[in-house]
Design a protein around this motif. Structure first.
Motif, PDB file in Angstrom:
ATOM      1  N   ASP A 211       1.212  -1.505   0.147  1.00 50.93           N
ATOM      2  CA  ASP A 211      -0.461  -0.322   0.049  1.00 50.93           C
ATOM      3  C   ASP A 211       0.851   1.329  -0.016  1.00 50.93           C
ATOM      4  O   ASP A 211       0.040   2.166  -0.260  1.00 50.93           O
ATOM      5  N   MET A 212       1.861   0.719   0.468  1.00 53.39           N
ATOM      6  CA  MET A 212       2.413   2.663   0.283  1.00 53.39           C
ATOM      7  C   MET A 212       3.263   2.774  -1.383  1.00 53.39           C
ATOM      8  O   MET A 212       3.414   1.947  -1.826  1.00 53.39           O
ATOM      9  N   PRO A 213       3.395   3.409  -1.474  1.00 48.23           N
ATOM     10  CA  PRO A 213       3.313   4.509  -2.823  1.00 48.23           C
ATOM     11  C   PRO A 213       5.455   4.477  -2.210  1.00 48.23           C
ATOM     12  O   PRO A 213       6.516   4.312  -1.837  1.00 48.23           O
ATOM     13  N   VAL A 214       5.170   4.768  -3.710  1.00 44.50           N
ATOM     14  CA  VAL A 214       7.191   4.295  -4.061  1.00 44.50           C
ATOM     15  C   VAL A 214       7.543   5.477  -3.640  1.00 44.50           C
ATOM     16  O   VAL A 214       9.019   5.157  -3.375  1.00 44.50           O
ATOM     17  N   THR A 215       7.174   6.383  -3.945  1.00 43.17           N
ATOM     18  CA  THR A 215       7.794   7.844  -3.799  1.00 43.17           C
ATOM     19  C   THR A 215       7.220   8.204  -2.708  1.00 43.17           C
ATOM     20  O   THR A 215       6.087   8.622  -2.723  1.00 43.17           O
ATOM     21  N   ASN A 216       7.860   9.552  -2.205  1.00 39.55           N
ATOM     22  CA  ASN A 216       6.745  10.446  -1.278  1.00 39.55           C
ATOM     23  C   ASN A 216       7.779  11.026  -0.482  1.00 39.55           C
ATOM     24  O   ASN A 216       8.283  11.637  -1.019  1.00 39.55           O
ATOM     25  N   THR A 217       6.515  12.588   0.100  1.00 42.30           N
ATOM     26  CA  THR A 217       7.152  13.260   0.583  1.00 42.30           C
ATOM     27  C   THR A 217       8.774  13.198   1.320  1.00 42.30           C
ATOM     28  O   THR A 217       9.139  12.282   2.114  1.00 42.30           O
ATOM     29  N   TYR A 218       9.879  14.318   1.132  1.00 44.63           N
ATOM     30  CA  TYR A 218      10.831  14.160   2.048  1.00 44.63           C
ATOM     31  C   TYR A 218      10.798  13.389   3.561  1.00 44.63           C
ATOM     32  O   TYR A 218      10.101  14.922   3.679  1.00 44.63           O
ATOM     33  N   ILE A 283      18.010   7.208   2.834  1.00 42.31           N
ATOM     34  CA  ILE A 283      16.249   6.363   2.365  1.00 42.31           C
ATOM     35  C   ILE A 283      15.172   7.146   3.597  1.00 42.31           C
ATOM     36  O   ILE A 283      14.096   7.689   2.894  1.00 42.31           O
ATOM     37  N   PHE A 284      15.820   7.457   3.975  1.00 45.76           N
ATOM     38  CA  PHE A 284      15.049   7.716   5.328  1.00 45.76           C
ATOM     39  C   PHE A 284      15.616   8.536   6.875  1.00 45.76           C
ATOM     40  O   PHE A 284      16.174   8.199   7.309  1.00 45.76           O
ATOM     41  N   PRO A 285      15.471   9.469   6.064  1.00 44.96           N
ATOM     42  CA  PRO A 285      15.987  11.469   7.743  1.00 44.96           C
ATOM     43  C   PRO A 285      14.949  11.415   8.573  1.00 44.96           C
ATOM     44  O   PRO A 285      13.675  10.997   8.254  1.00 44.96           O
ATOM     45  N   LEU A 286      15.617  11.702  10.000  1.00 43.99           N
ATOM     46  CA  LEU A 286      14.447  12.331  10.757  1.00 43.99           C
ATOM     47  C   LEU A 286      15.085  14.297  10.637  1.00 43.99           C
ATOM     48  O   LEU A 286      16.595  14.205  10.547  1.00 43.99           O
ATOM     49  N   ILE A 287      14.175  14.299  10.129  1.00 46.11           N
ATOM     50  CA  ILE A 287      14.662  16.193   9.579  1.00 46.11           C
ATOM     51  C   ILE A 287      14.933  16.397  10.926  1.00 46.11           C
ATOM     52  O   ILE A 287      14.345  17.090  11.964  1.00 46.11           O
ATOM     53  N   ALA A 288      16.029  18.317  10.827  1.00 46.38           N
ATOM     54  CA  ALA A 288      16.390  19.112  11.412  1.00 46.38           C
ATOM     55  C   ALA A 288      16.466  20.412  10.754  1.00 46.38           C
ATOM     56  O   ALA A 288      16.622  20.120   9.833  1.00 46.38           O
ATOM     57  N   ASP A 289      15.649  20.901  11.597  1.00 42.13           N
ATOM     58  CA  ASP A 289      16.034  22.640  10.572  1.00 42.13           C
ATOM     59  C   ASP A 289      16.277  24.282  12.204  1.00 42.13           C
ATOM     60  O   ASP A 289      15.908  23.200  12.976  1.00 42.13           O
ATOM     61  N   PRO A 290      17.769  24.343  11.762  1.00 43.01           N
ATOM     62  CA  PRO A 290      17.674  25.095  12.734  1.00 43.01           C
ATOM     63  C   PRO A 290      16.422  26.400  13.000  1.00 43.01           C
ATOM     64  O   PRO A 290      16.919  27.278  13.963  1.00 43.01           O
ATOM     65  N   VAL A 291      15.842  26.438  12.531  1.00 47.30           N
ATOM     66  CA  VAL A 291      14.625  27.835  12.828  1.00 47.30           C
ATOM     67  C   VAL A 291      13.177  26.516  13.564  1.00 47.30           C
ATOM     68  O   VAL A 291      12.667  26.770  14.378  1.00 47.30           O
ATOM     69  N   VAL A 292      12.853  26.203  12.115  1.00 52.21           N
ATOM     70  CA  VAL A 292      11.227  25.362  12.538  1.00 52.21           C
ATOM     71  C   VAL A 292      10.866  23.970  13.724  1.00 52.21           C
ATOM     72  O   VAL A 292      10.279  23.663  13.704  1.00 52.21           O
ATOM     73  N   SER A 293      12.292  23.700  13.528  1.00 52.57           N
ATOM     74  CA  SER A 293      12.426  22.033  14.609  1.00 52.57           C
ATOM     75  C   SER A 293      13.628  22.639  15.397  1.00 52.57           C
ATOM     76  O   SER A 293      14.304  21.107  14.796  1.00 52.57           O
ATOM     77  N   GLN A 294      13.395  23.221  16.015  1.00 52.65           N
ATOM     78  CA  GLN A 294      14.929  23.566  16.779  1.00 52.65           C
ATOM     79  C   GLN A 294      14.435  22.296  17.858  1.00 52.65           C
ATOM     80  O   GLN A 294      13.189  22.039  18.458  1.00 52.65           O
ATOM     81  N   SER A 295      15.977  21.451  17.594  1.00 50.42           N
ATOM     82  CA  SER A 295      15.665  20.402  19.381  1.00 50.42           C
ATOM     83  C   SER A 295      17.354  20.315  20.153  1.00 50.42           C
ATOM     84  O   SER A 295      18.603  20.613  19.057  1.00 50.42           O
ATOM     85  N   LEU A 395      18.890   7.901   9.090  1.00 47.29           N
ATOM     86  CA  LEU A 395      18.630   6.333   9.900  1.00 47.29           C
ATOM     87  C   LEU A 395      18.872   5.621   8.840  1.00 47.29           C
ATOM     88  O   LEU A 395      18.708   4.585   9.488  1.00 47.29           O
ATOM     89  N   PHE A 396      18.193   5.559   7.603  1.00 48.16           N
ATOM     90  CA  PHE A 396      18.528   4.337   6.683  1.00 48.16           C
ATOM     91  C   PHE A 396      18.687   5.112   5.337  1.00 48.16           C
ATOM     92  O   PHE A 396      18.468   6.369   5.304  1.00 48.16           O
ATOM     93  N   ARG A 397      19.848   3.910   5.441  1.00 45.11           N
ATOM     94  CA  ARG A 397      20.709   5.032   3.892  1.00 45.11           C
ATOM     95  C   ARG A 397      21.228   3.408   2.826  1.00 45.11           C
ATOM     96  O   ARG A 397      21.725   3.213   3.557  1.00 45.11           O
ATOM     97  N   LEU A 398      21.376   4.029   1.912  1.00 45.69           N
ATOM     98  CA  LEU A 398      21.711   3.019   1.335  1.00 45.69           C
ATOM     99  C   LEU A 398      23.215   1.811   1.411  1.00 45.69           C
ATOM    100  O   LEU A 398      23.127   1.646   1.284  1.00 45.69           O
ATOM    101  N   ALA A 399      24.229   2.965   0.941  1.00 46.48           N
ATOM    102  CA  ALA A 399      25.805   2.494   1.941  1.00 46.48           C
ATOM    103  C   ALA A 399      25.496   0.658   3.388  1.00 46.48           C
ATOM    104  O   ALA A 399      25.995   0.149   2.388  1.00 46.48           O
TER     105      ALA A 399
END
Length: 515
Positions: A211-218, A283-295, A395-399
């Motif tokens: 059911d999952m799409p081949v591509t999706n929003t980043y 393949i699958f990132p956990l997103i970071a941003d210095p302004v809108v997702s500070q952590s 979190l996941f990458r091709l290497a």
């Protein structure tokens, strides 16, 4: 800025009243000002915010900025999922150590004196049991309303829940199973074994794969992301269930490699820079941003924790502050030989000036080499130093998939020996390391190459356990067992202790043996 991050923050802002932590109860339910059904009936587009919130909980500590947390803890920044993964997967293993010693961090970094009262075990456990009930609640609400693209959204929520359960399986070996059939139960749920959790996650991932799409929003899961988690589940199945599933791991790794549409990035460092959202490899990132997702618990923890104004020019790595905390040990950088003469790009990502090769004292900043693998600077353009990291966590990458394929072949799962060699050499030549021969491709080589390629990416403890090198005395590293030279640790440590707070909240739970 990354568009998905804006959705996360908008979603979190709209949903602050919907979610709050009740992690003293394993049957966590959200405190709701407006029922999810009513919210979605009034505004079907709100589902995007709900979904974004659940993706965001893997990188962010809470709903209203870096000072907030979805779960309880005196320092919100400590409670983030990614920070827990680094603490539990990296500091407990051979490559990285931390010098702060905060109330239990010493026990992780020396792999000694573990018990159920350590707050860092509780943070990961509580985070899992924040994600699991919340995703389940949203799924149940979607059963009663109509929203656009509902089937895919439910599948993504089931993936998020499965990912959380994967860390429960890997780290604690058991827990409770919360899903649509028992959500909201007033009675304490029964303990679920590692096998039961494994079979549940396997069935969920297999069910949603098509059911999952081949591509999706980043930043959102697609078919390859689901397959990668399946491959990881099967790769470690012998540890988790006692039955090897390397052929299944090979099958799903093959699908990721051949059908995912990903290619190795031309430059290794680009995968860990501020503009890594353009990487062809992640393949699958956990997103970071210095302004809108500070952590303080996303890649900010890795970057700032590995920098210090005492010995390093932190602005060169795009940071405005250094926390003087994390250093690699010779168990990692020693794998590259002489760092001064090594041609491997990865060997050049350790800061040696002002630091000692030997980690005589893990509490001394100058002992051991800080890793500059992750940085806040952009790879392909100029950038400005930031307090919070803009670098996504891969979190996941091709290497990783390439190395998993090679390992499965070497473990007798079938596949192609020549293809395995090609995959490994593609990784090495990308980093200007010498290609290896077929005779050099062994399991011993693979575990070392995984360290060279993947350390600080949340895999190391799991890898060492799979190779039989985490506990016991087969392999020792600096400060293993709280000795500078390293010593054996008990097999008990192949899983973490169940937090005491969880045992007190649900008397059906039992402590892991040996604790």
């Amino acid at each position: 800025m990354k568009n998905f991050n804006k959705k996360i923050i908008l979603g979190i802002s709209a949903l602050v009243l919907l979610f709050s932590s009740c992690t003293d109860d394993l049957n966590t339910e959200p405190k709701v000002e407006l029922s999810l059904e009513n919210l979605l009936a009034q505004d079907p587009n709100a589902v995007e915010g709900l979904l974004s919130k659940m993706y965001g909980t893997f990188a962010l500590s809470g709903p209203t900025g870096p000072g907030s947390s979805d779960i309880s803890g005196p320092d919100p920044g400590e409670t983030a999922f990614l920070r827990s993964i680094i603490n539990m997967q990296e500091f407990t293993a051979d490559g990285m150590k931390n010098r702060w010693g905060d109330d239990g961090l010493d026990q992780l970094t020396t792999a000694s004196d573990w018990n159920g009262n350590n707050k860092f075990f509780r943070y990961l456990y509580d985070r899992v049991y924040f994600v699991v009930p919340q995703t389940t609640n949203i799924i149940l609400a979607l059963n009663n309303v109509d929203v656009a693209n509902e089937e895919q959204i439910v599948s993504e929520l089931r993936f998020i829940r499965s990912l959380a359960y994967y860390y429960m399986i890997d780290c604690f070996g058991k827990g409770v199973l919360v899903n649509e059939s028992n959500y909201g139960s007033t009675n304490p749920l029964p303990e679920a074994s590692r096998l039961e959790l494994f079979e549940y996650v396997e069935s969920e991932l297999l069910d949603i794969e098509q059911d999952m799409p081949v591509t999706n929003t980043y930043g959102r899961a697609n078919k390859a992301v689901v397959r990668m988690l399946l491959a990881k589940l099967y790769l470690n199945a012998e540890v988790y269930t006692g039955t090897a599933r390397y052929s299944d791991a090979l099958n799903y790794t093959n699908l990721v490699i051949n059908e995912g549409g990903y290619t190795l990035a031309n430059n290794f460092v680009s995968n860990f820079s501020a503009d890594n959202n353009t990487s062809t490899e992640i393949i699958f990132p956990l997103i970071a941003d210095p302004v809108v997702s500070q952590s303080y618990g996303n890649t900010t923890y890795i970057v700032n924790g590995s920098l210090s104004t005492e010995t390093m020019p932190i602005v060169d790595f795009g940071a405005t502050g250094g926390w003087t905390g994390h250093r690699a040990t010779k168990a990692w950088y020693g794998l590259f030989g002489d760092l001064e003469t090594a041609t491997d790009v990865r060997a050049g990502l350790f800061w040696t000036e002002g630091h000692n090769f030997e980690m005589a004292d893990y509490r001394t900043w100058e002992d051991g080499y800080p890793s500059t693998k992750f940085r806040n600077t952009s790879f392909s353009s100029t950038s400005t130093a930031t307090e919070f990291s803009p670098t996504d966590f891969p979190l996941f990458r091709l290497a990783d998939a390439h190395l998993m394929y090679a390992e499965c072949v070497l473990r007798g799962a079938g596949g192609s020996q020549s293809q395995a060699l090609d995959y490994v050499n593609a990784i090495r030549t990308r980093s200007n390391a010498t290609a290896i021969t077929a005779g050099e491709l062994t399991l011993d080589f693979i575990i070392d190459e995984r360290a060279r390629e993947l350390n600080l990416e949340g895999h190391r403890r799991t890898d060492l356990i799979r190779f039989g090198r985490f506990t016991g005395s087969t392999y020792v590293w600096p400060w293993k067992g709280n000795l500078a030279s390293g010593t054996a640790i008990p097999a008990t440590y192949n899983v973490f202790p169940i937090p005491q707070t969880a045992l007190e909240a649900n008397l059906n739970l039992t402590q892991n043996p040996g604790y």
